[in-house]
Enzyme design. Structure first.
Site, PDB file in Angstrom:
ATOM      1  CG  HIS A   1      24.967  48.827  54.520  1.00  0.00           C
ATOM      2  ND1 HIS A   1      24.109  49.888  54.407  1.00  0.00           N
ATOM      3  CD2 HIS A   1      24.213  47.778  54.925  1.00  0.00           C
ATOM      4  CE1 HIS A   1      22.885  49.512  54.753  1.00  0.00           C
ATOM      5  NE2 HIS A   1      22.917  48.230  55.070  1.00  0.00           N
ATOM      6  CB  CYS A   2      27.472  52.170  50.042  1.00  0.00           C
ATOM      7  SG  CYS A   2      27.538  53.302  51.436  1.00  0.00           S
ATOM      8  NE  ARG A   3      31.883  50.846  47.665  1.00  0.00           N
ATOM      9  CZ  ARG A   3      33.141  51.144  47.392  1.00  0.00           C
ATOM     10  NH1 ARG A   3      33.926  50.268  46.782  1.00  0.00           N
ATOM     11  NH2 ARG A   3      33.637  52.314  47.726  1.00  0.00           N
ATOM     12  NE  ARG A  21      22.246  48.503  51.686  1.00  0.00           N
ATOM     13  CZ  ARG A  21      21.748  47.413  52.227  1.00  0.00           C
ATOM     14  NH1 ARG A  21      20.494  47.392  52.656  1.00  0.00           N
ATOM     15  NH2 ARG A  21      22.473  46.315  52.311  1.00  0.00           N
TER      16      ARG A  21
END
Length: 620
Positions: free
Chosen positions: A505-507, A278
Site C-alpha cells: 500500500h505504501c508503494r 502513497r
C-alpha cells in the site's frame, strides 16, 4: 418454505395514469462468487482450497467483476459455491457491534442524513443529474438471476392504477420513472443531500494505479496489477537526467506485464525515496462533479516528492489546491461518504492543533467526521495503513496481536472503538480481525491495495499467517479476487523487502475514476427493525461523467427467495430514487442491493459486494 409476501409500490399520478411496477419472482438459481485463480506465478499465493479455481469460460454468475476502471467488458466469473447470506455477520473474525445495531429503529438518526452544511445546498439538484457507475463489483441486470422473470410472477398495484406484469429484465433496462409521479408513502420524505466535496474511498472505482521506477517491488507484482488495472508509472530520470522509460519498458515486457495498460511519464524523484508514492501523492477530491487534487505539506523534507502533486494536477488537467497542514497518504483512510480515519500523528505533526486539522480537512476534502485514533503499533512511522484498512463503507480490517504481546491492549482498544463507531449506513462498523504474530515476523497484511474488484495483499514471512489473512479479505469482500503479492528478498537489490511498517500500500496509489457513478445510501434498514406499513428505500445517485441516468434498480430477495428486480423512482427534481416494501409480516427477512447505470452504461452497485453481501433486515 415461507411464502413470499405481497410487495406493493403505491403511486399517485399528477398528470398521467401509469401502471405500477410489477414484482416478479425469478426462477431459482444459485449465487456464485469469484475467487482468485490457482494459475498464478511463483510470486503470488492464492488459497489452497480447490474451490478457489476460476473457470474463466463460465458465463453463469450473478455478479460480474468490473476489472477496468474505464468500464472494460473483461470480467472474471466463477460458478463456485453458493452464498445466500453474508458470511461476515456470523464469523468469529468479526467484532459484533453494540446492541444499537439490532435496535428496532427502522432508519438511522436524522443527524446522519445530511452530510454537511456544504452538501445540503445541493439537495435539490436537477433531474438531469446523471448516475453512472463503474464499481469494483456489479451485477448485470440483463444476465443475473435477479433479472430472470418466472411464470409465477406476482403483480400488485395501488387502487388508482391498473396492474400490469412486467419482466424484471425489462424493468432494469427501462429509463428512470418520470418525476411527475408522487408516492403517497413519501409525504415526509427528506432527500439525501449530494456532497459538494467528496473524497472517494480506495474501494471505489479507479482509473489507474500510480507506481514508481526504479522498481520498489518485483516486476511480477507490476505485471499482476496490470492484468486488470491501468498503471501510471512515474519514472525517475536519475542523476543524469536521461529518461529511463525504455529500461522500465524492457523489464516489464520481460515480466509479462500488460503493456497496453501501462503509461510511462518522467517524474523527478530521488531514487532513494521512490518507494513511497502513497505518502507523497495528493488526495483526490470530487469538487461537485469534477475530480481535483488537494495537496498538503509532505511530512518528510523531500523537495522532489513534495512537488509531485502539482505536476500530477498539470498532467491530469485537474484543479489544484493545498491545505495548510502537514500530512502523509499512509496515515489516511476514508469511506467516500464524509468520514476519514488517521492516527494521532496528524495532530502531533501540526503543533497539536487538532482544530486546524479538522477545519482544513473539512474545507478542502469535505470530511465532516474525522476519526483520530491512537497509534496501536507504537512505531515511529505511525501510519494507519500499517494496522488498519477500510474495505467498504461499513467494513474495517484491524490487525490482531497475541495477548502476550505488549501492544495487544492498544490494538484491542482501537478495534473496539471502531466497532462502536457508526458507519455511513447508520449502524456500527463491522470490524474484521487479521491475526499477526508480532515480533520480528513480517506480517504487513493491512498494507494492501484494493483496485476495481481486486485485492493485492502483501505476503509476510509465515505461510500460515499469510493464508489466514487472505481468507479474512475473502470473507470481508466476497466476490473479490484476492491475491497475495511477494516483496523483494532481503538479498535483492535495494533491500526493498516488505516490512511491517512498509509494504504494498505504501508503494502504490490509486487515482479515482473521474467518470464513476456514486450510489449514496446513507439511510439503510439493518438488523432487526420494528414492524411498520412501509419500508422506504432511498438512495442518492450522482454521475461524475455528467451523463443522464438510464436506470436505477433495486434487486431484492424475501425469505431467501430468488432475487427479483424492480425500478426505483426518481423523487421530484432531485437525484434521489425511492422504492417501498409494503405488506411485509413479522419474521420476514429482506435482502437487497441497488444498481445504477448511465446512458453510457457506466454502472455501480451498493453495497459493494451486491447480492453476495447485501443490505438486509428482519421485521420484528
Amino acid at each position: 418454505m415461507k411464502k413470499v409476501p405481497l410487495i406493493r409500490i403505491l403511486t399517485m399520478l399528477t398528470a398521467l395514469s401509469l401502471s405500477s411496477c410489477a414484482v416478479n419472482v425469478s426462477s431459482s438459481s444459485t449465487s456464485s462468487f469469484i475467487e482468485t485463480s490457482s494459475d498464478v506465478s511463483s510470486e503470488f499465493e492464492s488459497s489452497s482450497n480447490p474451490s478457489s479455481v476460476v473457470d474463466s469460460s463460465s458465463e453463469e454468475t450473478t455478479t460480474s467483476l468490473n476489472s477496468s476502471s474505464l468500464n472494460s467488458s473483461s470480467s472474471e466469473t466463477s460458478s463456485s459455491s453458493s452464498i445466500t447470506s453474508s458470511s461476515s455477520e456470523t464469523s468469529s473474525s468479526v467484532i459484533s457491534s453494540s446492541s444499537s445495531e439490532a435496535s428496532s429503529s427502522s432508519q438511522m438518526s436524522s443527524s446522519s442524513v445530511s452530510s454537511s452544511s456544504e452538501a445540503s445546498s445541493s439537495a435539490a439538484s436537477s433531474s438531469s443529474q446523471s448516475s453512472s457507475t463503474s464499481s469494483s463489483m456489479a451485477s448485470s441486470s440483463s444476465s443475473s438471476s435477479s433479472s430472470t422473470a418466472s411464470s409465477s410472477s406476482v403483480a400488485s398495484s395501488s387502487s388508482s392504477s391498473s396492474s400490469s406484469s412486467q419482466s424484471s429484465s425489462s424493468a432494469s433496462s427501462s429509463s428512470p420513472q418520470s418525476s411527475s409521479i408522487i408516492f403517497d408513502y413519501l409525504d415526509n420524505y427528506s432527500p439525501i443531500a449530494t456532497f459538494s466535496k467528496r473524497m472517494p474511498g480506495e474501494f471505489e472505482p479507479s482509473q489507474m494505479i500510480k507506481m514508481c521506477y526504479p522498481f520498489n517491488m518485483p516486476t511480477a507484482a507490476y505485471a499482476k496489477i496490470s492484468e486488470h488495472n491501468k498503471i501510471l508509472l512515474l519514472v525517475n530520470p536519475g542523476s543524469t537526467g536521461t529518461s529511463r522509460i525504455n529500461a522500465a519498458k524492457s523489464s516489464l515486457t520481460s515480466a509479462g506485464a500488460n503493456m497496453d495498460n501501462i503509461t510511462f511519464i518522467d517524474m523527478p524523484i530521488d531514487d532513494d525515496y521512490t518507494y513511497w508514492v502513497r505518502d507523497f501523492s495528493p488526495f483526490y477530491v470530487f469538487n461537485n462533479k469534477d475530480l481535483s487534487i488537494v495537496d498538503f505539506t509532505y511530512n518528510r523534507p523531500r523537495y522532489e516528492q513534495n512537488a509531485v502533486p502539482s505536476k500530477l494536477a498539470t498532467y491530469f488537467n485537474m484543479s489544484y489546491s493545498k491545505m495548510n497542514i502537514t500530512h502523509t497518504g499512509g496515515n489516511l483512510m476514508q469511506d467516500g461518504r464524509g468520514t476519514a480515519f488517521s492516527d494521532d500523528l496528524v495532530v502531533s505533526e501540526n503543533n497539536n492543533n487538532k482544530t486546524n486539522v479538522l477545519n482544513q480537512m473539512k474545507q478542502y476534502t469535505g470530511t465532516d467526521n474525522y476519526v483520530i485514533t491512537i497509534d496501536p503499533q507504537g512505531d515511529y512511522i505511525a501510519h494507519i495503513d500499517c494496522w488498519g484498512k477500510i474495505v467498504a463503507p461499513d467494513k474495517i480490517i484491524v490487525a490482531k496481536l497475541p495477548e502476550s504481546n505488549p501492544r495487544y491492549q492498544y490494538y484491542e482498544q482501537v478495534a473496539n472503538e471502531l466497532a462502536n463507531t457508526k458507519c455511513a449506513y447508520g449502524y456500527n462498523y463491522r470490524v474484521y480481525r487479521i491475526e499477526e504474530p508480532g515480533g520480528s515476523t513480517v506480517a504487513p497484511y493491512t498494507n494492501s491495495l484494493i483496485a476495481n474488484g481486486h485485492v493485492y495483499m502483501p505476503l509476510g514471512s509465515s505461510s500460515t499467517y499469510n493464508n489466514k489473512a487472505l481468507e479474512v479479505y475473502r470473507e470481508a469482500l466476497p466476490g473479490y479476487d484476492v491475491v497475495g503479492i511477494k516483496g523483494f528478498r532481503a538479498s535483492d537489490s535495494y533491500g526493498r523487502q516488505f516490512l511491517n511498517t512498509d509494504a504494498l500500500h505504501c508503494r502504490t496509489h490509486e487515482v479515482p475514476d473521474q467518470n464513476m457513478v456514486f450510489i449514496d445510501s446513507r439511510e439503510v434498514y439493518h438488523g432487526e427493525v420494528a414492524y411498520q406499513d412501509n419500508y422506504v428505500i432511498k438512495t442518492n445517485v450522482v454521475s461524475y461523467a455528467k451523463e443522464d441516468i438510464k436506470d436505477v434498480s433495486i434487486h431484492y430477495s424475501i425469505n431467501d427467495s430468488s432475487y427479483v428486480t424492480s425500478p426505483m423512482y426518481q423523487y421530484l427534481e432531485t437525484s434521489n430514487y425511492t422504492f417501498a416494501f409494503q405488506g411485509l409480516k413479522k419474521g420476514d427477512e429482506v435482502k437487497y442491493y441497488i444498481e445504477a447505470k448511465d446512458k453510457k452504461d457506466n454502472y455501480n452497485i451498493d453495497p459493494t459486494c451486491g447480492n453476495l453481501d447485501p443490505h438486509q433486515f428482519k421485521v420484528m
